[in-house]
Design a protein around this motif. Sequence first.
Motif, PDB file in Angstrom:
ATOM      1  N   ALA A  51      -3.536  19.761   2.463  1.00 28.82           N
ATOM      2  CA  ALA A  51      -2.765  18.924   1.542  1.00 28.82           C
ATOM      3  C   ALA A  51      -3.694  17.918   0.883  1.00 28.82           C
ATOM      4  CB  ALA A  51      -1.640  18.190   2.279  1.00 28.82           C
ATOM      5  N   GLU A  52      -3.425  17.644  -0.398  1.00 30.29           N
ATOM      6  CA  GLU A  52      -4.144  16.592  -1.114  1.00 30.29           C
ATOM      7  C   GLU A  52      -3.534  15.241  -0.747  1.00 30.29           C
ATOM      8  OE1 GLU A  52      -6.725  16.716  -3.083  1.00 30.29           O
ATOM      9  OE2 GLU A  52      -6.942  18.878  -3.438  1.00 30.29           O
ATOM     10  N   VAL A  53      -4.390  14.249  -0.478  1.00 29.83           N
ATOM     11  CA  VAL A  53      -3.909  12.927  -0.099  1.00 29.83           C
ATOM     12  C   VAL A  53      -4.510  11.882  -1.036  1.00 29.83           C
ATOM     13  CG1 VAL A  53      -5.756  12.497   1.586  1.00 29.83           C
ATOM     14  CG2 VAL A  53      -3.552  11.329   1.833  1.00 29.83           C
ATOM     15  N   THR A  54      -3.706  10.903  -1.402  1.00 24.53           N
ATOM     16  CA  THR A  54      -4.178   9.806  -2.261  1.00 24.53           C
ATOM     17  C   THR A  54      -3.712   8.482  -1.663  1.00 24.53           C
ATOM     18  OG1 THR A  54      -2.200   9.989  -3.655  1.00 24.53           O
ATOM     19  CG2 THR A  54      -4.181  11.174  -4.378  1.00 24.53           C
ATOM     20  N   PHE A  55      -4.522   7.449  -1.865  1.00 21.45           N
ATOM     21  CA  PHE A  55      -4.222   6.111  -1.356  1.00 21.45           C
ATOM     22  C   PHE A  55      -4.250   5.123  -2.527  1.00 21.45           C
ATOM     23  CE2 PHE A  55      -4.717   6.684   3.272  1.00 21.45           C
ATOM     24  CZ  PHE A  55      -5.282   7.943   3.302  1.00 21.45           C
ATOM     25  N   THR A  56      -3.337   4.189  -2.536  1.00 22.22           N
ATOM     26  CA  THR A  56      -3.337   3.098  -3.508  1.00 22.22           C
ATOM     27  C   THR A  56      -2.969   1.821  -2.778  1.00 22.22           C
ATOM     28  OG1 THR A  56      -2.494   4.669  -5.157  1.00 22.22           O
ATOM     29  CG2 THR A  56      -2.520   2.341  -5.760  1.00 22.22           C
ATOM     30  N   ILE A  57      -3.840   0.815  -2.886  1.00 23.41           N
ATOM     31  CA  ILE A  57      -3.622  -0.463  -2.222  1.00 23.41           C
ATOM     32  C   ILE A  57      -3.574  -1.550  -3.281  1.00 23.41           C
ATOM     33  CG2 ILE A  57      -4.403  -2.032  -0.401  1.00 23.41           C
ATOM     34  CD1 ILE A  57      -3.794   0.817   0.569  1.00 23.41           C
ATOM     35  N   ARG A  58      -2.624  -2.457  -3.162  1.00 24.60           N
ATOM     36  CA  ARG A  58      -2.492  -3.579  -4.083  1.00 24.60           C
ATOM     37  C   ARG A  58      -3.780  -4.392  -4.103  1.00 24.60           C
ATOM     38  NH1 ARG A  58       2.620  -7.332  -2.938  1.00 24.60           N
ATOM     39  NH2 ARG A  58       1.288  -7.903  -1.181  1.00 24.60           N
ATOM     40  N   ASP A  59      -4.162  -4.880  -5.280  1.00 24.12           N
ATOM     41  CA  ASP A  59      -5.459  -5.551  -5.444  1.00 24.12           C
ATOM     42  C   ASP A  59      -5.701  -6.651  -4.423  1.00 24.12           C
ATOM     43  OD1 ASP A  59      -4.909  -4.224  -8.098  1.00 24.12           O
ATOM     44  OD2 ASP A  59      -6.886  -5.067  -8.518  1.00 24.12           O
ATOM     45  N   GLY A  96      -7.385  -3.875   5.399  1.00 24.74           N
ATOM     46  CA  GLY A  96      -7.287  -2.733   6.299  1.00 24.74           C
ATOM     47  C   GLY A  96      -6.051  -1.884   6.131  1.00 24.74           C
ATOM     48  N   PHE A  97      -5.341  -2.025   4.999  1.00 23.55           N
ATOM     49  CA  PHE A  97      -4.160  -1.199   4.776  1.00 23.55           C
ATOM     50  C   PHE A  97      -4.524   0.278   4.660  1.00 23.55           C
ATOM     51  CE2 PHE A  97      -0.424  -3.775   4.347  1.00 23.55           C
ATOM     52  CZ  PHE A  97      -0.906  -5.052   4.090  1.00 23.55           C
ATOM     53  N   GLY A  98      -5.673   0.580   4.089  1.00 26.14           N
ATOM     54  CA  GLY A  98      -6.059   1.978   3.928  1.00 26.14           C
ATOM     55  C   GLY A  98      -6.202   2.694   5.251  1.00 26.14           C
ATOM     56  N   ARG A  99      -6.882   2.060   6.190  1.00 27.92           N
ATOM     57  CA  ARG A  99      -7.075   2.685   7.506  1.00 27.92           C
ATOM     58  C   ARG A  99      -5.753   2.833   8.242  1.00 27.92           C
ATOM     59  NH1 ARG A  99     -12.415   0.927  10.356  1.00 27.92           N
ATOM     60  NH2 ARG A  99     -13.038   2.000   8.444  1.00 27.92           N
ATOM     61  N   LEU A 100      -4.884   1.822   8.154  1.00 29.42           N
ATOM     62  CA  LEU A 100      -3.578   1.905   8.806  1.00 29.42           C
ATOM     63  C   LEU A 100      -2.755   3.051   8.239  1.00 29.42           C
ATOM     64  CD1 LEU A 100      -1.413   0.621  10.698  1.00 29.42           C
ATOM     65  CD2 LEU A 100      -0.697  -0.740   8.719  1.00 29.42           C
ATOM     66  N   LEU A 101      -2.714   3.171   6.903  1.00 28.24           N
ATOM     67  CA  LEU A 101      -1.921   4.229   6.281  1.00 28.24           C
ATOM     68  C   LEU A 101      -2.503   5.605   6.568  1.00 28.24           C
ATOM     69  CD1 LEU A 101      -1.062   2.537   2.867  1.00 28.24           C
ATOM     70  CD2 LEU A 101       0.535   3.123   4.705  1.00 28.24           C
ATOM     71  N   LEU A 102      -3.835   5.715   6.665  1.00 24.23           N
ATOM     72  CA  LEU A 102      -4.426   7.000   7.029  1.00 24.23           C
ATOM     73  C   LEU A 102      -3.961   7.427   8.417  1.00 24.23           C
ATOM     74  CD1 LEU A 102      -6.319   9.387   6.629  1.00 24.23           C
ATOM     75  CD2 LEU A 102      -8.215   7.924   7.382  1.00 24.23           C
ATOM     76  N   GLU A 103      -3.917   6.498   9.330  1.00 22.87           N
ATOM     77  CA  GLU A 103      -3.472   6.813  10.691  1.00 22.87           C
ATOM     78  C   GLU A 103      -2.037   7.342  10.687  1.00 22.87           C
ATOM     79  OE1 GLU A 103      -4.066   3.600  13.424  1.00 22.87           O
ATOM     80  OE2 GLU A 103      -2.370   4.215  14.662  1.00 22.87           O
ATOM     81  N   HIS A 104      -1.169   6.695   9.909  1.00 20.13           N
ATOM     82  CA  HIS A 104       0.235   7.104   9.888  1.00 20.13           C
ATOM     83  C   HIS A 104       0.424   8.431   9.154  1.00 20.13           C
ATOM     84  CE1 HIS A 104       2.468   3.485  11.428  1.00 20.13           C
ATOM     85  NE2 HIS A 104       1.247   2.984  11.293  1.00 20.13           N
ATOM     86  N   GLY A 146       0.828  -1.203   0.000  1.00 18.07           N
ATOM     87  CA  GLY A 146       0.000   0.000   0.000  1.00 18.07           C
ATOM     88  C   GLY A 146       0.855   1.244   0.000  1.00 18.07           C
ATOM     89  N   LEU A 147       0.290   2.323  -0.545  1.00 20.88           N
ATOM     90  CA  LEU A 147       1.012   3.584  -0.668  1.00 20.88           C
ATOM     91  C   LEU A 147       0.056   4.726  -0.377  1.00 20.88           C
ATOM     92  CD1 LEU A 147       3.486   5.326  -1.807  1.00 20.88           C
ATOM     93  CD2 LEU A 147       2.327   5.157  -4.010  1.00 20.88           C
ATOM     94  N   VAL A 148       0.506   5.683   0.464  1.00 20.85           N
ATOM     95  CA  VAL A 148      -0.261   6.898   0.703  1.00 20.85           C
ATOM     96  C   VAL A 148       0.671   8.080   0.475  1.00 20.85           C
ATOM     97  CG1 VAL A 148       0.224   6.891   3.194  1.00 20.85           C
ATOM     98  CG2 VAL A 148      -1.764   8.139   2.318  1.00 20.85           C
ATOM     99  N   ARG A 149       0.145   9.125  -0.143  1.00 17.85           N
ATOM    100  CA  ARG A 149       0.965  10.293  -0.471  1.00 17.85           C
ATOM    101  C   ARG A 149       0.163  11.563  -0.228  1.00 17.85           C
ATOM    102  NH1 ARG A 149       5.262  10.622  -4.046  1.00 17.85           N
ATOM    103  NH2 ARG A 149       4.745   8.526  -4.805  1.00 17.85           N
ATOM    104  N   TYR A 150       0.798  12.553   0.400  1.00 17.02           N
ATOM    105  CA  TYR A 150       0.175  13.873   0.448  1.00 17.02           C
ATOM    106  C   TYR A 150       1.058  14.876  -0.269  1.00 17.02           C
ATOM    107  CZ  TYR A 150       3.083  15.961   4.250  1.00 17.02           C
ATOM    108  OH  TYR A 150       4.105  16.489   4.992  1.00 17.02           O
ATOM    109  N   VAL A 151       0.425  15.901  -0.840  1.00 16.11           N
ATOM    110  CA  VAL A 151       1.123  17.028  -1.465  1.00 16.11           C
ATOM    111  C   VAL A 151       0.507  18.298  -0.904  1.00 16.11           C
ATOM    112  CG1 VAL A 151       1.696  18.211  -3.611  1.00 16.11           C
ATOM    113  CG2 VAL A 151       1.572  15.711  -3.571  1.00 16.11           C
ATOM    114  N   ARG A 152       1.325  19.135  -0.281  1.00 13.67           N
ATOM    115  CA  ARG A 152       0.831  20.349   0.362  1.00 13.67           C
ATOM    116  C   ARG A 152       0.278  21.328  -0.670  1.00 13.67           C
ATOM    117  NH1 ARG A 152       2.488  22.446   5.492  1.00 13.67           N
ATOM    118  NH2 ARG A 152       4.313  21.042   5.421  1.00 13.67           N
TER     119      ARG A 152
END
Length: 872
Positions: A110-118, A124-132, A96-102
């Motif tokens: 900041a804009e945030v995007t999430f991408t999780i492997r199929d 629950g990777f999305g929720r974990l990465l949002l927390e971090h 999984g990958l999460v990225r923000y750009v101010r």
Amino acid sequence: MTTPPHPEDLEQPAYPDDLEQPGLVRTGRSTFVRPIRPEDADRLVAFVGGLSRATLAYRSLGPVIRARDDVIRRGAYVDYLNELALVALAGDEIAGLVRYVRDTEDPDHAEVTFTIRDDDQSEGFGRLLLEHIAAAARDRGIRVLKADVLADNTRMINVFLGSGYRVESGPPGQIVHFDIAVDPQAQAVARAERREHTAVRRSLRPLLEPRSVAVIGANRRPLTIGHEIVANLLRGGFRGSVFPVNPRAGQVAGTRAYPSVRELPEPPDLALIAVRAEAVPDVVRECAEAGVKAVVVVSTGFGETGAAGRSTELELSRFARASGMRLVGPNCMGVVNTTPAARLAATFSPALPTPGRVAMSSQSGPLGLAVLDFARRLRLGFSGFVSVGHAVDVSTNDLLQWWEEDPETSVILLHVETFGNPRRFARIARRVAPRKPIIAVHPGHAHATGQVDRGGRGDPGGHGDSGGRGHSAGHADPLGPPGPSDSPGPSDSAVSSLFAQSGVIRTRSLQELFDAALLLAHQPPPPGNRVAVITNAGGPAALTVGACVASGLRVPPLGERTRETLRAALGPGAEVANPADLTPMATAAHYRQALDAVLADAEIDAAIVLFMPPLADKPDEVAAAILDAAEAAPSKPVVASFLGGAGVADLLHRGELVVPTYAFPESAAASLGHAAAYQAWRSTPAGVVPDLPGVDTDRARSLLAGCAPGPVPPRIAAELLDSYGIAVRDTEAGSGPASGPSSGQGSGPDAFLSVGADPVFGPVVAFGLTGDYADLMADVAHRVTPLSDRDAREMVRSLRAAPLLDGRVGGPGVDLAALEETVLRISAMVEDLPEIEAMELRPIRLLPPGDGVAVTRATIRLADETRKGGPS
């Protein structure tokens, strides 16, 4: 344009070790979350390369095209302050990958995007990465993370809503905007402004979700078109005002009538016109003057009558667009929208559909009547049905974009022969299909040529597409091998491959269309093509196995554990192979046990259940057992065929749960085959449409500026190709095709590339080997532009003669990389220069690996302006 510096040439900021942390996802699985590093560049390319089309569609909110590798690698270079990316690792791979750009204008956002492997999207990777990422953003002075999410991306929406942060979202739409206040103490002001709808959706709302409807030509006599439209609007529960218009009637269907549109108490959003053809232009003008926003012309007597009728259609279209109105028809049966926001039955059809998840566009008015009646008998519910008729304005392409955003629609059906703007159709279909199946009935081209004479109806940039019917222009078929103007149309396999490339499920009959829709509307597509057959009679099972193989499915042996379970449950008389024959004495309990067992088998993706009623338990008991088993395994589709059982479809419904049932098992197998092929396409990583070096578009446009429609002089054709990095070595070579492999020293077989404008798909590239390969064996591959690198690779390797190219037989092979690059350059040229109507490179000398290809002759033809399509 100045080339930006490569990230590796820039000074790298300090890596924040404090953000490295172990983590646990919802399922209890361990992962490690850390900031991305420059050395992750190749790992990032592999991660993106493995994403399915469906995931890319949710991630990109637009066309499903994967970025180039060099662009992806740049994502590994961040400054850890204004741009930060965190990865969740599964072993040595990114899960999984999460990225923000101010936001440079609003630095605490900041804009945030999430991408999780199929394969990891339900853990629950999305929720974990949002927390971090929220904690890291908060430490860097960011108060609000902003995210745009497609409305049907329920997993990501649930992550935000269940995060524990203060989340505010804009009004519902195709794209939902979220503001996430990452500091629990901060009073973040979330944006509530709705993302602006596309121009098409805005323009179609008065048509499909009107607040009031006028029926012009409403008749007092039942069973007339004008009367039945009013009656259906009232019977269908339309919540707005219904205004019958008839200067000689006080009431129609118990509702007050008005003498004219001008005398209505309010301007209606929508007007249906059911008057004589000669009166329609005046009525449309009257509607425009009264402020009507959309009109549906039910009347006949237009383009189907000849040139004068087509001229009137064109005038209607131009006037409606100039007046800001959308126009459906003429020669159509109306519009139906059963969604709660509309409840619109603006049609004269005696059979109104029940609400459901299927939407359909049909070009034929009379056929639409039969379609709605048949769908009702199948218990196939509709969210919407639009009969576009002659489609002089509102087209199937417009409706695709409406249903793309409609949360009540999950399957889209098309009955069309041509599209006013085929290039646009291919693009829209490839964007929509990863999220919503599109099923089209298309038996093949009815005419010999691939050109469409649109009669000057090209869309000048207004509401959408125009011209619903293709007329032969007498040009050579662009889908087949280049030949004379009377050459036959494209092969059936060519048409199928073009639909498949666009993600559209192609069927050859209305029965097949509805069979496939019945499955995809009620069951998930199978994760693979492995099918188990359960039966109480051997003969139908054998037919089913043959039908499965013909439909691209496999009927593999059952696993040993599954066979043991079946033996224990069914006794010694049952056949526990695949098909699993339960014998004529099988009970409903036996069906339940067998279906539970095969659906639990990891090597089985779907099940077909056959039942012969005369020799077993009552059909209702078996149906209940099938429903119970299907409900217990919702991720694998179950279909049934109750041979000889009338009315069985009513038994295989339980609330929202529906097991599609078919009169014959061949239909069940064909439907599963369509669904499995669709899922395979949907799950395949998308290719890249590359930026090719050595392309000089400005030079090419300058060359075209001095050319008239028709054939381009050979010298100019060579210069055009040179502008796209393709050298033509001898433009004056003979025109006759080679009869087989070239006799040149060290060269392979000769080939050809051609481009033509298909009436359904738009620009199509054809590739094959010259001579008998194409002429006698029809061994030609076709693809729709724009081609990705994956398209070009699959196209070249899909020929039956491919072993001659890759060195499996007949020598060292040819330079496949150079050949694929030539295909991509031709695709780019056609996309950049829509003036090109047809092109042919023949012969192309295919040289050994590393030696490239040699184009020895090229012809190009430019289109007449009156035959160009609308905007792409």
